[in-house]
Design an enzyme around this catalytic site. Sequence first.
Site, PDB file in Angstrom:
ATOM      1  N   PHE A   1       5.125  13.424  38.723  1.00  0.00           N
ATOM      2  CA  PHE A   1       6.066  12.509  39.019  1.00  0.00           C
ATOM      3  C   PHE A   1       5.846  11.298  38.842  1.00  0.00           C
ATOM      4  O   PHE A   1       4.869  10.633  39.202  1.00  0.00           O
ATOM      5  CB  PHE A   1       6.189  12.818  40.651  1.00  0.00           C
ATOM      6  CG  PHE A   1       7.331  11.969  41.051  1.00  0.00           C
ATOM      7  CD1 PHE A   1       8.632  12.488  41.224  1.00  0.00           C
ATOM      8  CD2 PHE A   1       7.116  10.845  41.700  1.00  0.00           C
ATOM      9  CE1 PHE A   1       9.577  11.590  41.575  1.00  0.00           C
ATOM     10  CE2 PHE A   1       8.298   9.831  42.227  1.00  0.00           C
ATOM     11  CZ  PHE A   1       9.618  10.431  42.210  1.00  0.00           C
TER      12      PHE A   1
ATOM     13  N   LYS B   1       4.042   0.292  44.323  1.00  0.00           N
ATOM     14  CA  LYS B   1       4.021   0.457  45.499  1.00  0.00           C
ATOM     15  C   LYS B   1       3.164  -0.448  46.280  1.00  0.00           C
ATOM     16  O   LYS B   1       3.679  -1.536  46.858  1.00  0.00           O
ATOM     17  CB  LYS B   1       3.612   1.904  45.921  1.00  0.00           C
ATOM     18  CG  LYS B   1       4.386   2.976  45.311  1.00  0.00           C
ATOM     19  CD  LYS B   1       4.340   4.422  45.833  1.00  0.00           C
ATOM     20  CE  LYS B   1       5.406   5.142  45.358  1.00  0.00           C
ATOM     21  NZ  LYS B   1       6.685   5.020  45.731  1.00  0.00           N
TER      22      LYS B   1
ATOM     23  N   ASP C   1      -1.433   6.428  35.849  1.00  0.00           N
ATOM     24  CA  ASP C   1      -0.374   6.195  36.591  1.00  0.00           C
ATOM     25  C   ASP C   1      -1.000   6.173  38.138  1.00  0.00           C
ATOM     26  O   ASP C   1      -1.073   7.285  38.813  1.00  0.00           O
ATOM     27  CB  ASP C   1       0.863   7.212  36.720  1.00  0.00           C
ATOM     28  CG  ASP C   1       2.035   6.984  37.845  1.00  0.00           C
ATOM     29  OD1 ASP C   1       1.727   6.188  38.804  1.00  0.00           O
ATOM     30  OD2 ASP C   1       2.859   7.474  37.406  1.00  0.00           O
TER      31      ASP C   1
END
Length: 401
Positions: free
Chosen positions: A141, A255, A226
């Site tokens: 994801f 984030k 990531d």
Amino acid sequence: MSTTETAIASAEAHSAHNYHPLPVVVASAEGAWMTDVEGRRYLDMLAGYSALNFGHGNRRLIEAAKAQLDRVTLTSRAFHHDRFADFCTQLAELCGMEMVLPMNTGAEAVETAVKTARKWGYRVKGVPDGMAKIIVASNNFHGRTTTIISFSTDQEARTDFGPYTPGFEIVPYGDLTALRAAMTDNTVAVLLEPIQGEAGVLVPPPGYLPRVRELTRERDVLFIADEIQSGLGRTGRTFACEHEDVVPDMYVLGKALGGGVVPVSAVVSSAAVLGVYRPGEHGSTFGGNPLACAVALEVIAMLRTGEFQQRAAELGDHLHQELGLLVGGGAVETVRGRGLWAGIDIAPGHGTGREISEKLMDRRVLVKDTHGSTIRIAPPLVISKEDLDWGLEQLREVLRG
């Protein structure tokens, strides 16, 4: 209708149904707790998918934002501003890298990493134009843009959004043999999550990341990590890669970099990699804006102390010890994770992940399901041990039925 029901009905009527949120309407929050429009308090055990590592309303971050709001919030990259150099310098130092390319959202940063790897492949490695390949892992994801969902194996994310972007090779996560076989002279990068979050907090086999690092070096391929969810303290280290002493060629961050206050993301790498860009080849109006830099600089300062990483490590050990006791009792099949991050697979017959999440909501604990039978726990790193234990007790009660 209650205030909650009215708000939800209005949202359902006037917003696209691209999410299926739990039926709670949050009005305020502080630390690890959120309060809804009815005045009910809930323990946040999701932390905005790790965007809120430092808790809701963290005073240091709020004060940094307030101070910058009174000065300047946006210049665009048409001009320099006085927070930009410090942000890039300090983030590069935190990552042990040389250069930063700031963006806003995690998906933008992943897109930037893809573009960077391709450009590096053509300009530096010498891959023929239009032939660059990037290897990714199944169950990944990395976001929801059209390019990113083109290399997703989640059909819910892909269906009806084609045609898809070419140039990606998907291999099983954790499978070194498949990764090695997929590499060609045209491979420019391997893009991986050191821990797969949306897939259910999947931790790769021991030694996998170091071998990926070795393979990519041998084949002159960039290793892109990531760390949008796994980075910045979540796993008990600044970066999840550190657990196996791995340093990638490129970090993709987001984030928690914005502290849950503003969207901030970045690609961080060497001058040899990010130096391939020339003016006009990539950009973002809001990327690296003064407000974002001010908040992110405070995040970096907080991470430099090591206290949040240590807290995640210590409370994470306690979390996994307690969750491990649930395995074998009939309701929980497996528990995975690292630090203050866990994926819990609910056994068939004991409810779906959504049903367990709703039952926890009724007990004033907020988590989120994924892939049908899994729930994720990722509380803010500022959560107290007492609150964590209370939340775990609610989970035990729900699982007892």
